[in-house]
Design a protein around this motif. Sequence first.
Motif, PDB file in Angstrom:
ATOM      1  N   VAL A 237       0.838  -1.205   0.000  1.00 23.90           N
ATOM      2  CA  VAL A 237       0.000   0.000   0.000  1.00 23.90           C
ATOM      3  C   VAL A 237       0.872   1.254   0.000  1.00 23.90           C
ATOM      4  O   VAL A 237       0.527   2.262  -0.623  1.00 23.90           O
ATOM      5  N   LEU A 238       2.019   1.201   0.659  1.00 22.98           N
ATOM      6  CA  LEU A 238       2.938   2.341   0.713  1.00 22.98           C
ATOM      7  C   LEU A 238       3.819   2.427  -0.536  1.00 22.98           C
ATOM      8  O   LEU A 238       4.793   3.175  -0.558  1.00 22.98           O
ATOM      9  N   ARG A 239       3.497   1.649  -1.546  1.00 21.25           N
ATOM     10  CA  ARG A 239       4.189   1.666  -2.845  1.00 21.25           C
ATOM     11  C   ARG A 239       5.630   1.180  -2.774  1.00 21.25           C
ATOM     12  O   ARG A 239       6.527   1.725  -3.413  1.00 21.25           O
ATOM     13  N   ALA A 240       5.846   0.180  -1.954  1.00 15.68           N
ATOM     14  CA  ALA A 240       7.153  -0.478  -1.885  1.00 15.68           C
ATOM     15  C   ALA A 240       6.936  -1.974  -2.070  1.00 15.68           C
ATOM     16  O   ALA A 240       7.105  -2.765  -1.129  1.00 15.68           O
ATOM     17  N   PRO A 241       6.539  -2.402  -3.268  1.00 13.57           N
ATOM     18  CA  PRO A 241       6.201  -3.817  -3.455  1.00 13.57           C
ATOM     19  C   PRO A 241       7.386  -4.755  -3.266  1.00 13.57           C
ATOM     20  O   PRO A 241       7.203  -5.895  -2.850  1.00 13.57           O
ATOM     21  N   ASP A 242       8.619  -4.290  -3.538  1.00 12.60           N
ATOM     22  CA  ASP A 242       9.772  -5.162  -3.336  1.00 12.60           C
ATOM     23  C   ASP A 242       9.979  -5.457  -1.853  1.00 12.60           C
ATOM     24  O   ASP A 242      10.272  -6.576  -1.468  1.00 12.60           O
ATOM     25  N   VAL A 243       9.792  -4.456  -1.024  1.00  7.56           N
ATOM     26  CA  VAL A 243       9.919  -4.664   0.421  1.00  7.56           C
ATOM     27  C   VAL A 243       8.767  -5.542   0.924  1.00  7.56           C
ATOM     28  O   VAL A 243       8.968  -6.427   1.758  1.00  7.56           O
ATOM     29  N   GLY A 244       7.567  -5.319   0.386  1.00 13.65           N
ATOM     30  CA  GLY A 244       6.421  -6.139   0.761  1.00 13.65           C
ATOM     31  C   GLY A 244       6.609  -7.590   0.378  1.00 13.65           C
ATOM     32  O   GLY A 244       6.283  -8.496   1.143  1.00 13.65           O
ATOM     33  N   LEU A 245       7.162  -7.820  -0.803  1.00 13.40           N
ATOM     34  CA  LEU A 245       7.404  -9.192  -1.250  1.00 13.40           C
ATOM     35  C   LEU A 245       8.459  -9.860  -0.373  1.00 13.40           C
ATOM     36  O   LEU A 245       8.325 -11.027   0.014  1.00 13.40           O
ATOM     37  N   THR A 246       9.495  -9.120  -0.018  1.00 13.68           N
ATOM     38  CA  THR A 246      10.528  -9.670   0.862  1.00 13.68           C
ATOM     39  C   THR A 246       9.946  -9.992   2.235  1.00 13.68           C
ATOM     40  O   THR A 246      10.226 -11.054   2.806  1.00 13.68           O
ATOM     41  N   GLU A 247       9.126  -9.099   2.771  1.00 14.97           N
ATOM     42  CA  GLU A 247       8.511  -9.346   4.080  1.00 14.97           C
ATOM     43  C   GLU A 247       7.603 -10.566   4.020  1.00 14.97           C
ATOM     44  O   GLU A 247       7.598 -11.382   4.936  1.00 14.97           O
ATOM     45  N   ALA A 248       6.843 -10.701   2.933  1.00 17.64           N
ATOM     46  CA  ALA A 248       5.960 -11.867   2.809  1.00 17.64           C
ATOM     47  C   ALA A 248       6.770 -13.154   2.712  1.00 17.64           C
ATOM     48  O   ALA A 248       6.435 -14.149   3.347  1.00 17.64           O
ATOM     49  N   ALA A 249       7.853 -13.120   1.939  1.00 16.59           N
ATOM     50  CA  ALA A 249       8.649 -14.339   1.753  1.00 16.59           C
ATOM     51  C   ALA A 249       9.422 -14.709   3.011  1.00 16.59           C
ATOM     52  O   ALA A 249       9.416 -15.862   3.440  1.00 16.59           O
ATOM     53  N   VAL A 250      10.079 -13.721   3.613  1.00 18.77           N
ATOM     54  CA  VAL A 250      10.927 -14.018   4.774  1.00 18.77           C
ATOM     55  C   VAL A 250      10.111 -14.059   6.067  1.00 18.77           C
ATOM     56  O   VAL A 250      10.179 -15.014   6.833  1.00 18.77           O
ATOM     57  N   GLY A 251       9.334 -13.001   6.319  1.00 23.10           N
ATOM     58  CA  GLY A 251       8.605 -12.914   7.594  1.00 23.10           C
ATOM     59  C   GLY A 251       7.462 -13.904   7.698  1.00 23.10           C
ATOM     60  O   GLY A 251       7.337 -14.615   8.693  1.00 23.10           O
ATOM     61  N   ALA A 252       6.612 -13.925   6.680  1.00 28.77           N
ATOM     62  CA  ALA A 252       5.444 -14.803   6.749  1.00 28.77           C
ATOM     63  C   ALA A 252       5.748 -16.205   6.237  1.00 28.77           C
ATOM     64  O   ALA A 252       5.117 -17.162   6.662  1.00 28.77           O
ATOM     65  N   GLY A 253       6.729 -16.354   5.368  1.00 33.45           N
ATOM     66  CA  GLY A 253       6.999 -17.656   4.775  1.00 33.45           C
ATOM     67  C   GLY A 253       8.086 -18.434   5.471  1.00 33.45           C
ATOM     68  O   GLY A 253       7.814 -19.366   6.240  1.00 33.45           O
ATOM     69  N   VAL A 254       9.314 -18.044   5.220  1.00 30.81           N
ATOM     70  CA  VAL A 254      10.466 -18.813   5.710  1.00 30.81           C
ATOM     71  C   VAL A 254      10.503 -18.856   7.238  1.00 30.81           C
ATOM     72  O   VAL A 254      10.716 -19.925   7.838  1.00 30.81           O
ATOM     73  N   THR A 255      10.282 -17.712   7.869  1.00 30.04           N
ATOM     74  CA  THR A 255      10.331 -17.676   9.331  1.00 30.04           C
ATOM     75  C   THR A 255       9.265 -18.583   9.937  1.00 30.04           C
ATOM     76  O   THR A 255       9.521 -19.306  10.908  1.00 30.04           O
ATOM     77  N   THR A 256       8.076 -18.563   9.365  1.00 34.72           N
ATOM     78  CA  THR A 256       7.000 -19.419   9.885  1.00 34.72           C
ATOM     79  C   THR A 256       7.369 -20.891   9.747  1.00 34.72           C
ATOM     80  O   THR A 256       7.174 -21.678  10.680  1.00 34.72           O
ATOM     81  N   VAL A 257       7.931 -21.260   8.619  1.00 30.51           N
ATOM     82  CA  VAL A 257       8.333 -22.658   8.422  1.00 30.51           C
ATOM     83  C   VAL A 257       9.423 -23.048   9.428  1.00 30.51           C
ATOM     84  O   VAL A 257       9.369 -24.115  10.033  1.00 30.51           O
ATOM     85  N   LEU A 258      10.392 -22.151   9.625  1.00 27.87           N
ATOM     86  CA  LEU A 258      11.468 -22.454  10.581  1.00 27.87           C
ATOM     87  C   LEU A 258      10.924 -22.567  12.007  1.00 27.87           C
ATOM     88  O   LEU A 258      11.339 -23.450  12.771  1.00 27.87           O
ATOM     89  N   PHE A 259       9.988 -21.686  12.371  1.00 23.55           N
ATOM     90  CA  PHE A 259       9.377 -21.790  13.705  1.00 23.55           C
ATOM     91  C   PHE A 259       8.609 -23.103  13.852  1.00 23.55           C
ATOM     92  O   PHE A 259       8.686 -23.770  14.885  1.00 23.55           O
ATOM     93  N   LEU A 260       7.860 -23.474  12.807  1.00 20.48           N
ATOM     94  CA  LEU A 260       7.096 -24.718  12.880  1.00 20.48           C
ATOM     95  C   LEU A 260       8.016 -25.926  12.973  1.00 20.48           C
ATOM     96  O   LEU A 260       7.734 -26.878  13.708  1.00 20.48           O
ATOM     97  N   LEU A 261       9.126 -25.904  12.223  1.00 18.37           N
ATOM     98  CA  LEU A 261      10.103 -26.994  12.342  1.00 18.37           C
ATOM     99  C   LEU A 261      10.693 -27.049  13.740  1.00 18.37           C
ATOM    100  O   LEU A 261      10.938 -28.128  14.286  1.00 18.37           O
ATOM    101  N   THR A 262      10.919 -25.899  14.325  1.00 12.32           N
ATOM    102  CA  THR A 262      11.488 -25.852  15.668  1.00 12.32           C
ATOM    103  C   THR A 262      10.533 -26.450  16.692  1.00 12.32           C
ATOM    104  O   THR A 262      10.936 -27.257  17.531  1.00 12.32           O
ATOM    105  N   ILE A 263       9.252 -26.076  16.636  1.00  8.95           N
ATOM    106  CA  ILE A 263       8.337 -26.646  17.640  1.00  8.95           C
ATOM    107  C   ILE A 263       8.042 -28.109  17.364  1.00  8.95           C
ATOM    108  O   ILE A 263       7.680 -28.835  18.271  1.00  8.95           O
ATOM    109  N   ALA A 264       8.204 -28.547  16.107  1.00  8.84           N
ATOM    110  CA  ALA A 264       8.039 -29.966  15.828  1.00  8.84           C
ATOM    111  C   ALA A 264       9.143 -30.778  16.487  1.00  8.84           C
ATOM    112  O   ALA A 264       8.956 -31.951  16.799  1.00  8.84           O
ATOM    113  N   LYS A 265      10.308 -30.150  16.733  1.00  6.35           N
ATOM    114  CA  LYS A 265      11.438 -30.842  17.352  1.00  6.35           C
ATOM    115  C   LYS A 265      11.434 -30.742  18.875  1.00  6.35           C
ATOM    116  O   LYS A 265      12.290 -31.298  19.536  1.00  6.35           O
ATOM    117  N   THR A 266      10.505 -29.964  19.434  1.00  5.57           N
ATOM    118  CA  THR A 266      10.467 -29.781  20.884  1.00  5.57           C
ATOM    119  C   THR A 266       9.197 -30.405  21.455  1.00  5.57           C
ATOM    120  O   THR A 266       8.276 -30.769  20.736  1.00  5.57           O
TER     121      THR A 266
END
Length: 178
Positions: free
Chosen positions: A46-75
């Motif tokens: 919305v703030l006209r920074a689609p590259d930053v938005g795409l990075t946040e979606a990929a890293v923050g919502a995507g990769v980080t979520t998968v890594l957190f889920l893998l971590t709790i699967a191991k605990t």
Amino acid sequence: MVDPLALTLLSLVLACALATAVLRDVLGAIIAFAAYSLGISIIWVVLRAPDVGLTEAAVGAGVTTVLFLLTIAKTVRPSGDRLLVSPDPKGLAVAALLVGVLLTTLGALPPVGSDATPVATSEVTEYYLENAYKEAGVKNAVTAVLAAYRGFDTLGEAVVVFAAGVGLLVVLNKEVFE
């Protein structure tokens, strides 16, 4: 005039941030954090920074979520834990004070998308827009800035993300090596 979409997005992000902070259930907190990151990525678009938005979606919502889920699967989760944490009143007071101070700066910000912002009128921006295409040989000015003018910075960021991924894989597979 406040845009209803912006107000809705801001409310969603704040609710998700609050849920992430007070939930004791790790899976619920991870889901709330993923929703928070997705809301932030939409705000970047919305703030006209689609590259930053795409990075946040990929890293923050995507990769980080998968890594957190893998971590709790191991605990293992101890049984009998409460679902919500009682927030510390002093911490809440400090957080409310900080938010209040930050809100006082909103009036000094230029309107979103304004042509009169300091970034839009700076010499650096003008230089990039005039020379990026011929100096970098690409068709996108943002790509030229990230890959050509800030190439070492981008390489450093990639090395940090790669090192963090390798470190996480080593920690998750620790019992394999033991």
